[in-house]
Design a protein around this motif. Structure first.
Motif, PDB file in Angstrom:
ATOM      1  N   TYR A 295       0.825  -1.206   0.000  1.00  0.00           N
ATOM      2  CA  TYR A 295       0.000   0.000   0.000  1.00  0.00           C
ATOM      3  C   TYR A 295       0.864   1.262   0.000  1.00  0.00           C
ATOM      4  N   GLN A 298       2.734   1.731  -3.517  1.00  0.00           N
ATOM      5  CA  GLN A 298       2.021   1.589  -4.788  1.00  0.00           C
ATOM      6  C   GLN A 298       2.246   2.748  -5.755  1.00  0.00           C
ATOM      7  N   ASN A 299       2.238   3.949  -5.263  1.00  0.00           N
ATOM      8  CA  ASN A 299       2.334   5.109  -6.161  1.00  0.00           C
ATOM      9  C   ASN A 299       3.748   5.651  -6.310  1.00  0.00           C
ATOM     10  N   ASP A 300       4.732   4.907  -5.790  1.00  0.00           N
ATOM     11  CA  ASP A 300       6.130   5.337  -5.902  1.00  0.00           C
ATOM     12  C   ASP A 300       6.936   4.484  -6.874  1.00  0.00           C
ATOM     13  N   THR A 301       6.293   3.570  -7.567  1.00  0.00           N
ATOM     14  CA  THR A 301       7.010   2.713  -8.509  1.00  0.00           C
ATOM     15  C   THR A 301       7.256   3.466  -9.817  1.00  0.00           C
ATOM     16  N   PRO A 304       3.444   4.110 -11.586  1.00  0.00           N
ATOM     17  CA  PRO A 304       2.600   4.281 -10.393  1.00  0.00           C
ATOM     18  C   PRO A 304       1.238   3.600 -10.534  1.00  0.00           C
ATOM     19  N   GLY A 305       0.857   2.919  -9.462  1.00  0.00           N
ATOM     20  CA  GLY A 305      -0.404   2.188  -9.461  1.00  0.00           C
ATOM     21  C   GLY A 305      -0.222   0.688  -9.533  1.00  0.00           C
ATOM     22  N   TRP A 307       2.902  -2.644  -9.276  1.00  0.00           N
ATOM     23  CA  TRP A 307       4.171  -2.994  -8.672  1.00  0.00           C
ATOM     24  C   TRP A 307       5.023  -3.797  -9.646  1.00  0.00           C
ATOM     25  N   ALA A 357      -6.559   2.469  -7.800  1.00  0.00           N
ATOM     26  CA  ALA A 357      -5.295   2.934  -8.393  1.00  0.00           C
ATOM     27  C   ALA A 357      -4.763   1.920  -9.393  1.00  0.00           C
ATOM     28  N   ALA A 361      -4.280   2.385 -13.578  1.00  0.00           N
ATOM     29  CA  ALA A 361      -2.958   2.233 -14.182  1.00  0.00           C
ATOM     30  C   ALA A 361      -2.937   1.088 -15.185  1.00  0.00           C
TER      31      ALA A 361
END
Length: 597
Positions: A295, A298-301, A304-305, A307, A357, A361
Motif C-alpha cells: 500500500y 504503490q504510487n512510488d514505482t 505508479p499504481g 508494482w 489505483a 494504471a
C-alpha cells in the motif's frame, strides 16, 4: 485442538438442532418461491439434509506429528491489527435478473452440466486408482508424482468441487483421507508457501465453509500454523520457501532478497478468512503488515499504481524494478485487491484505494487492443500485456498475452460491480472476449500459453493493416507461417489445462447474464476435452497451434484441472444461485469462501 463438549454429546446436539432447523426451513420453503432462496440457504439445507441422511460426521483425530502452534518464535509478531469490525453494504455482483429459460434451453444447459461432471468423475476416479493421497496424477502412464510437499494436493484441492457437484460419497471418502494428512512431515525440505496457501489452505477453508465438517477446520488451523511460521523473520515479511526443519526450531528465518510480487501478495485472502472462521486475529494481522508495505509503495514505482514483477521483501522494497505484468509472477496480487475489499465487507479502506489505483494504471498502460483481421470481433476485444519502463522513464508496451493473465477480465468485472464503475465492467467483458477469441483463432480451439499480437495504434479505431501486422510479426523470431493472421508469435504453444479464460467467462456470465458466454464456455469445453483426453483422464498439450488427429501430450495433470478448470465450466452451466458471487468470494484457486454479513 478445539475445546468443547465430548464429541458424542456435541454431535447429538447438532443432530437435534439439524432436525429442528430442517423442520423450520421446510415450513419456510412452502411460503417462498424456489427462486427466492439464497445460495447460502441452499448450502445450509444440503448440509443439514446430509446430517439427517447420514448422521453427524465423525471428526477424526489429528494425525500431524508436529504441533506448529508450539514454535517459540525468535521474532515474535506484533499482532496489533484486528479484523475490521464495521462492514458496509456491498453492491450486488451478479446480474439482477437472468432471462427465463425455456424447457429446451434448460434441457440443453443441464446436458452440458452433466457432460462437465462426467469428465470430472472420470479424472477423479483415475486419481483415486493411480495417485490416491499423492499430489498429482500422471494421466497417460497411470502413475503419480509428489510436487507440493506430499500432502495430497489434488485430493485437498478437489474437496469443494466434489461438494459442489453433489458427489457426497466421494467427498466423505476424501475428507476421511484429508484427516490423515501429516502436516508435520514433508517430502520436500523446502515448502512453497504460495502454493501451500492457495491450494491447501484455500481448499480446506472452502470445503469447511460448504460442509461444516469440523475436521477440515482443524486441518486448516494446523496448516495455518505452517504458513504462519513463514513470518518468523526479522521484519515480519514471509519467506517464499519455508525451510521445513529450520522453521520447526523457531530460531528465525531469512527473507529472500528477490521474489515475484504475487508470492507475498497472495496470502491475504486465505489468512484473513482463517482469522474470520477461527476468531484468531494473528493470521490477518501478519498478512496485513505485508499488504501495508504494498500500500505504501504503490504510487512510488516506475509505473505508479502497479508494482514490479520482482520485489525485495527482505528490504521491504516493492518499488524498484522496471518490468510490469498482469501475467505470471504478479497476477494474483492484483486479483486479491478487490476480493479482499469484498471479503472484509468494505471495512478496510486500503483495498478499495489500491484497487482503484491499480485498475486505472492497468487500463492506461497494460491493456491493449489487438489489430485483428476484418470482421473479427471489431472493437469488442482487449488483451492484457506487459510493460518495460526504459532508461528515460517511458513505459514501453510488450504486447504479449499469457493464458495466466486471462483472469483479468473477471477481475475487472468484479471490481466494476464492487465500486460502481460500469466502464470497468465493460472493460472486463472486452478482456474476456479477447481470450475467447484467442481460443477460437487456433485450429485446435485452444489458446496457447503465451502469444504476441500486433497492437492497435489507437484503441478507439483500429482497421486491419496488413503491413503493420507484417512488421510486428517480423520483429519476433518465434513467428511461424501456420499461425493465424493477427498473431505475431506463439512463444509457448502449450495448453496446460489452465482455468483463467473460462474463469473470466464465468464472471462475465454471472455479472451480465448474457447467454453468449455460456455458448463460449461450451465451445471451450468441447475443444479442451477433445484435445486433452487420455486413456485415464486429461493431460497438458504440448502444441495447440497445429491441428492434428492426436495432439502431443505431456504426462501430467495439475490439481487445478479439478479444482478450477472443471469447476468453472460446471458453474457456468449451473443455476446462478450455486456459489453466488453475492454470497462467496473465490480465491485464486477457485475455492469459494463464504462472505460474512
Amino acid at each position: 485442538m478445539f475445546v468443547g463438549r465430548p464429541r458424542i454429546v456435541r454431535n447429538s446436539i447438532i443432530l437435534t438442532l439439524a432436525i429442528l432447523t430442517i423442520w423450520h426451513l421446510g415450513l419456510l420453503s412452502r411460503a417462498l418461491p424456489p427462486s427466492s432462496a439464497s445460495s447460502s440457504t441452499s448450502s445450509e439445507w444440503s448440509r443439514l439434509e446430509h446430517l439427517m441422511n447420514h448422521g453427524a460426521p465423525r471428526t477424526p483425530s489429528s494425525n500431524s506429528s508436529f504441533d506448529w502452534s508450539s514454535i517459540p518464535f525468535r521474532y515474535p509478531p506484533h499482532n496489533t491489527t484486528r479484523l475490521p469490525s464495521q462492514h458496509k453494504p456491498l453492491p450486488r455482483i451478479q446480474h439482477h435478473r437472468f432471462a427465463p429459460e425455456s424447457p429446451a434451453a434448460a434441457k440443453e444447459r443441464t446436458k452440458r452440466l452433466v457432460a462437465v461432471k462426467k469428465v470430472f468423475q472420470r479424472a477423479w476416479q483415475a486419481y483415486k486408482t493411480f495417485a490416491w493421497k499423492q499430489d498429482a496424477l500422471l494421466p497417460i502412464s497411470g502413475g503419480a508424482r509428489e510436487q507440493f510437499s506430499g500432502w495430497a494436493a489434488t485430493l485437498v484441492d478437489s474437496l469443494d468441487t466434489l461438494w459442489i457437484m453433489g458427489l457426497r460419497d466421494d467427498f466423505d471418502e476424501a475428507v476421511a483421507a484429508v484427516a490423515g494428512i501429516d502436516f508435520g512431515s514433508s517430502t520436500s525440505s523446502r515448502v512453497n508457501v504460495f502454493e501451500t496457501n492457495i491450494r491447501y489452505l484455500g481448499g480446506l477453508l472452502a470445503a469447511y465453509d460448504l460442509s461444516g465438517r469440523e475436521v477440515l477446520l482443524e486441518k486448516a488451523v494446523e496448516l495455518g500454523g505452517v504458513i504462519y511460521a513463514s513470518f518468523n523473520t526479522e521484519n515480519g515479511m514471509p519467506v517464499d520457501f519455508l525451510s521445513f526443519d529450520a522453521a520447526k526450531l523457531g530460531k528465525g528465518l531469512v527473507v529472500e532478497s528477490s521474489v515475484v510480487s504475487a508470492s507475498p501478495g497472495t496470502l491475504s485472502l486465505e489468512l484473513a478468512h482463517l482469522s474470520q472462521v477461527t476468531g484468531d486475529a494473528k493470521y490477518y494481522s501478519a498478512v496485513a503488515r505485508v499488504m501495508d508495505v504494498f500500500y505504501r509503495g504503490q504510487n512510488d514505482t516506475r509505473l505508479p499504481g502497479v508494482w514490479p514483477m520482482s520485489v525485495n521483501m527482505r528490504a521491504g522494497d516493492v518499488v524498484n524494478g522496471s518490468t510490469f505484468t498482469l501475467g505470471g509472477g504478479a497476477d494474483s496480487l492484483y486479483e486479491y485487491l478487490p476480493k479482499m475489499h469484498q471479503l472484509l465487507g468494505g471495512g478496510e479502506h486500503k483495498y478499495e484505494a489500491m484497487s482503484r489505483a491499480f485498475l486505472q494504471a492497468a487500463d492506461r498502460h497494460l491493456l491493449f487492443r489487438p489489430m485483428l483481421p476484418r470482421g473479427e470481433q471489431d472493437g469488442d476485444v482487449l488483451m492484457p500485456g506487459n510493460v518495460n519502463v526504459d532508461e528515460g522513464g517511458e513505459p514501453v508496451l510488450d504486447p504479449e498475452t499469457e493464458h495466466l493473465a486471462c483472469f483479468v477480465g473477471g477481475m475487472f468485472g468484479l471490481a466494476g460491480r464492487l465500486f460502481g464503475r460500469a466502464e470497468d465492467v465493460d472493460t472486463g467483458v472486452r478482456l474476456t472476449n479477447g481470450c475467447v477469441y484467442a481460443y477460437r483463432a487456433f485450429p485446435t480451439g485452444l489458446m496457447p500459453e503465451r502469444v504476441d499480437l500486433a497492437p492497435c495504434r489507437d484503441r478507439a479505431r483500429c482497421p486491419w493493416d496488413e503491413e503493420h501486422w507484417l512488421r510486428e510479426r517480423d520483429k519476433r523470431p518465434e513467428w511461424e507461417p501456420h499461425l493465424p493472421r493477427g498473431f505475431a508469435s506463439a512463444k509457448d504453444p502449450r495448453y496446460l489445462l489452465r482455468p483463467e479464460a473460462v474463469e473470466s467467462v464465468f464472471y462475465a456470465y454471472r455479472i451480465t447474464g448474457r447467454p453468449e458466454f455460456q455458448t463460449a464456455a461450451w465451445d471451450m469445453f468441447t475443444a479442451v476435452e477433445r484435445g486433452t483426453r487420455t486413456r485415464f483422464a486429461n493431460a497438458a498439450v504440448m502444441d495447440v497451434t497445429r491441428a492434428a488427429e492426436e495432439l502431443p501430450l505431456e504426462d501430467y495433470m495439475e490439481s487445478f484441472w479439478l479444482a478450477e478448470t472443471l469447476k468453472y465450466f460446471y458453474l457456468v452451466f449451473s443455476t446462478p444461485d450455486i456459489i453466488s458471487l453475492d454470497d462467496f468470494v473465490l480465491n485464486t484457486e477457485a475455492h469459494p469462501f463464504r462472505l460474512t454479513r
